[in-house]
Design a protein around this motif. Structure first.
Motif, PDB file in Angstrom:
ATOM      1  N   PHE A 142       0.701  -1.278  -0.037  1.00 52.16           N
ATOM      2  CA  PHE A 142      -0.074   0.201  -0.093  1.00 52.16           C
ATOM      3  C   PHE A 142       0.881   1.344   0.020  1.00 52.16           C
ATOM      4  O   PHE A 142       0.378   2.212   0.724  1.00 52.16           O
ATOM      5  N   ILE A 143       1.844   1.400  -0.787  1.00 50.62           N
ATOM      6  CA  ILE A 143       2.766   2.336  -0.862  1.00 50.62           C
ATOM      7  C   ILE A 143       2.573   2.995  -2.160  1.00 50.62           C
ATOM      8  O   ILE A 143       2.845   2.471  -3.195  1.00 50.62           O
ATOM      9  N   PRO A 144       2.263   4.325  -2.327  1.00 52.51           N
ATOM     10  CA  PRO A 144       1.824   4.988  -3.754  1.00 52.51           C
ATOM     11  C   PRO A 144       3.232   5.168  -4.336  1.00 52.51           C
ATOM     12  O   PRO A 144       4.307   5.242  -3.461  1.00 52.51           O
ATOM     13  N   TYR A 145       3.254   5.322  -5.762  1.00 57.40           N
ATOM     14  CA  TYR A 145       4.318   5.233  -6.448  1.00 57.40           C
ATOM     15  C   TYR A 145       3.859   5.693  -7.549  1.00 57.40           C
ATOM     16  O   TYR A 145       2.801   5.596  -8.247  1.00 57.40           O
ATOM     17  N   TYR A 164      -5.445   5.190   0.221  1.00 59.65           N
ATOM     18  CA  TYR A 164      -5.947   6.156   1.256  1.00 59.65           C
ATOM     19  C   TYR A 164      -6.584   5.538   2.354  1.00 59.65           C
ATOM     20  O   TYR A 164      -6.511   6.260   3.632  1.00 59.65           O
ATOM     21  N   GLU A 165      -7.177   4.585   2.297  1.00 62.84           N
ATOM     22  CA  GLU A 165      -7.795   3.869   3.479  1.00 62.84           C
ATOM     23  C   GLU A 165      -6.707   3.372   4.553  1.00 62.84           C
ATOM     24  O   GLU A 165      -6.810   3.744   5.538  1.00 62.84           O
ATOM     25  N   ILE A 166      -5.515   2.788   4.191  1.00 66.24           N
ATOM     26  CA  ILE A 166      -4.551   2.522   4.898  1.00 66.24           C
ATOM     27  C   ILE A 166      -3.837   3.915   5.610  1.00 66.24           C
ATOM     28  O   ILE A 166      -3.695   3.773   6.781  1.00 66.24           O
ATOM     29  N   PHE A 167      -3.767   4.630   4.818  1.00 68.03           N
ATOM     30  CA  PHE A 167      -3.390   6.025   5.590  1.00 68.03           C
ATOM     31  C   PHE A 167      -4.496   6.636   6.544  1.00 68.03           C
ATOM     32  O   PHE A 167      -3.859   6.932   7.667  1.00 68.03           O
ATOM     33  N   PHE A 168      -5.622   6.552   6.345  1.00 69.18           N
ATOM     34  CA  PHE A 168      -6.533   7.029   7.301  1.00 69.18           C
ATOM     35  C   PHE A 168      -6.389   5.800   8.530  1.00 69.18           C
ATOM     36  O   PHE A 168      -6.544   6.497   9.789  1.00 69.18           O
ATOM     37  N   TYR A 169      -6.421   4.564   8.345  1.00 72.74           N
ATOM     38  CA  TYR A 169      -6.430   3.560   9.597  1.00 72.74           C
ATOM     39  C   TYR A 169      -5.097   3.948  10.295  1.00 72.74           C
ATOM     40  O   TYR A 169      -5.023   3.840  11.545  1.00 72.74           O
ATOM     41  N   ALA A 170      -3.922   4.298   9.510  1.00 73.53           N
ATOM     42  CA  ALA A 170      -2.811   4.581  10.479  1.00 73.53           C
ATOM     43  C   ALA A 170      -2.940   5.888  11.210  1.00 73.53           C
ATOM     44  O   ALA A 170      -2.438   5.883  12.472  1.00 73.53           O
ATOM     45  N   LEU A 171      -3.498   6.613  10.841  1.00 72.72           N
ATOM     46  CA  LEU A 171      -3.887   8.072  11.373  1.00 72.72           C
ATOM     47  C   LEU A 171      -4.885   7.765  12.741  1.00 72.72           C
ATOM     48  O   LEU A 171      -4.615   8.101  13.886  1.00 72.72           O
ATOM     49  N   PHE A 172      -5.872   6.812  12.308  1.00 74.31           N
ATOM     50  CA  PHE A 172      -6.746   6.539  13.397  1.00 74.31           C
ATOM     51  C   PHE A 172      -6.210   5.721  14.509  1.00 74.31           C
ATOM     52  O   PHE A 172      -6.516   5.951  15.682  1.00 74.31           O
ATOM     53  N   ALA A 173      -5.416   4.715  13.969  1.00 76.34           N
ATOM     54  CA  ALA A 173      -4.539   4.101  15.088  1.00 76.34           C
ATOM     55  C   ALA A 173      -3.811   4.822  16.020  1.00 76.34           C
ATOM     56  O   ALA A 173      -3.923   4.724  17.358  1.00 76.34           O
ATOM     57  N   ALA A 174      -3.220   5.884  15.529  1.00 77.76           N
ATOM     58  CA  ALA A 174      -2.189   6.820  16.306  1.00 77.76           C
ATOM     59  C   ALA A 174      -3.274   7.608  17.292  1.00 77.76           C
ATOM     60  O   ALA A 174      -3.016   7.642  18.436  1.00 77.76           O
ATOM     61  N   ALA A 175      -4.457   7.918  16.735  1.00 72.68           N
ATOM     62  CA  ALA A 175      -5.277   8.764  17.805  1.00 72.68           C
ATOM     63  C   ALA A 175      -5.824   7.637  18.895  1.00 72.68           C
ATOM     64  O   ALA A 175      -6.362   8.330  20.009  1.00 72.68           O
ATOM     65  N   LEU A 176      -5.912   6.265  18.707  1.00 70.78           N
ATOM     66  CA  LEU A 176      -6.297   5.674  19.774  1.00 70.78           C
ATOM     67  C   LEU A 176      -5.506   5.636  20.925  1.00 70.78           C
ATOM     68  O   LEU A 176      -5.999   5.186  22.099  1.00 70.78           O
ATOM     69  N   TRP A 211      -1.049  11.884  -0.802  1.00 70.27           N
ATOM     70  CA  TRP A 211      -1.700  11.913   0.379  1.00 70.27           C
ATOM     71  C   TRP A 211      -2.561  13.189   0.490  1.00 70.27           C
ATOM     72  O   TRP A 211      -3.566  13.355   1.389  1.00 70.27           O
ATOM     73  N   PHE A 212      -1.767  14.434   0.193  1.00 66.54           N
ATOM     74  CA  PHE A 212      -2.650  15.603   0.216  1.00 66.54           C
ATOM     75  C   PHE A 212      -3.500  15.894  -0.620  1.00 66.54           C
ATOM     76  O   PHE A 212      -3.245  16.684  -1.916  1.00 66.54           O
ATOM     77  N   ASN A 213      -4.733  15.434  -0.514  1.00 71.70           N
ATOM     78  CA  ASN A 213      -5.875  15.576  -1.388  1.00 71.70           C
ATOM     79  C   ASN A 213      -7.016  15.844  -0.694  1.00 71.70           C
ATOM     80  O   ASN A 213      -7.178  15.164   0.372  1.00 71.70           O
TER      81      ASN A 213
END
Length: 382
Positions: A142-145, A164-176, A211-213
């Motif tokens: 899941f690495i963009p290129y 994008y989903e994985i990016f969101f999951y990573a942010l959400f996990a950090a927020a937990l 990511w910046f979209n």
């Protein structure tokens, strides 16, 4: 880079069931997947040289790729719903990520492998056939290129939404890691800031710009919707359906004024907000007692929506090969046949692979968690 979000659609937004809203959310997932399915079936129909495009009028009054935006709103809603009790708890982030991996990775890797195989076996029939070993690895992780075509599509092009989903999951996990109120502010603030910076076009570094979209703001919309739902917000049926209809109309108006071409950088506004309206309109009128055969069929459509998202390009291409061999030229017939094959194929894949594999892996996760808990309890007792 922004053009890549217009030319391909989907996001299947893989999400587990939320028992108190499963029916309407699942119906919405099925609708979103069907929008994307129609978009791709129609596109393939009008671009196949052996099909009669001269006598077919393209149905383009609606922005069919908007199914992606609906999925992203749903994803934000579901992640908040299943994670709201986990904020600030030790180990919550790891468990969250593991369950997301279980939900997404097996099916995605299956179809990515199938795409790699098809690219080598059917070079003349498969688009995006140019790929390197590094492309395959980055796709699986899941690495963009930037691929050989100068776009941010992975090997399985639909996977851009999963990045994008994985990016969101990573942010959400950090927020937990934080208490709920703090964590929610952090995740919503981060998503909105990233989306606004993308909207302004201030981040142009290759790969990072992916990511910046503005589309990531739609996850924040879903989180807000989930928060309102858990607070008890509900609407009368006709009010909810009216809100849903307004969302649909706004997308039609945006398409009429060609915002999909002139304002794609602001997608979260002209498409994300209507998607939020559509989701809210159905979620806020949830009626658990409605469980007739039609409802069950629509809910099953939602259950298999991730399988439909990942598998439908293969079904469309297979249908195209059959039409070419048989000398059939009708585009409407092709679209109907391709969508039918896609639905049947997705149902079979969901029942025979996705559902049992996910259940097996989740059971292993629960078993490991229980074993760890027993080990910890034993150490404390000793």
């Amino acid at each position: 880079m922004q053009d890549t979000l217009h030319s391909q659609s989907l996001a299947a937004s893989p999400a587990p069931r939320a028992p108190d809203v499963i029916r309407n959310l699942q119906i919405l997932r099925f609708l979103a997947a069907s929008l994307v399915l129609f978009e791709h079936a129609q596109y393939e129909g009008v671009t196949k040289a052996y099909l009669d495009a001269a006598h077919y009028k393209v149905v383009d009054f609606f922005f069919w790729p908007g199914g992606v935006d609906i999925f992203f709103v749903i994803s934000g809603f579901i992640m908040y719903t299943i994670g709201r009790q986990s904020f600030g708890k030790p180990g919550a982030a790891g468990q969250f990520i593991l369950r997301r991996i279980v939900r997404i990775v097996p099916s995605y890797w299956f179809f990515t492998a199938l795409m790699v195989l098809a690219a080598f076996v059917l070079k003349d029939s498969v688009s995006h056939g140019a790929m390197s070993a590094a492309d395959i690895v980055r796709s699986l992780l899941f690495i963009p290129y930037l691929n050989a075509y100068g776009t941010y599509y992975p090997v399985l092009s639909l996977g851009w939404t999963l990045n994008y989903e994985i990016f969101f999951y990573a942010l959400f996990a950090a927020a937990l890691a934080f208490p709920r109120s703090t964590g929610l502010r952090l995740i919503a603030g981060a998503l909105c800031l990233i989306g606004l910076l993308g909207m302004a076009g201030w981040v142009t570094m290759p790969v990072v710009e992916f990511w910046f979209n503005s589309i990531v703001i739609e996850f924040a919309f879903g989180i807000g919707l989930g928060w309102l739902y858990q607070k008890g917000t509900r609407l009368p049926v006709w009010s909810g359906l009216g809100l849903f209809a307004i969302g649909v109309i706004l997308v039609i108006v945006a398409k009429h004024f060609k915002l999909d071409i002139t304002a794609l950088d602001y997608r979260a506004l002209w498409l994300g907000l209507p998607a939020l309206m559509m989701a809210a309109g159905l979620v806020f009128i949830e009626r658990p007692e409605n469980n007739g055969p039609v409802m069950r069929a629509l809910v099953f459509g939602g259950d298999m929506s991730f399988a439909l998202y990942l598998s439908h390009p293969f079904a469309i291409n297979i249908t195209g090969l059959v039409f070419g061999r048989l000398g059939l030229t009708s585009i409407p017939l092709f679209i109907i046949a391709a969508m039918t094959v896609a639905l049947i194929g997705a149902a079979l894949f969901y029942l025979l692979f996705e559902k049992p594999v996910t259940a097996f892996l989740n059971a292993r996760l629960r078993q490991n968690k229980t074993t760890q808990s027993i080990d910890i309890a034993g150490k404390v007792k000793s």
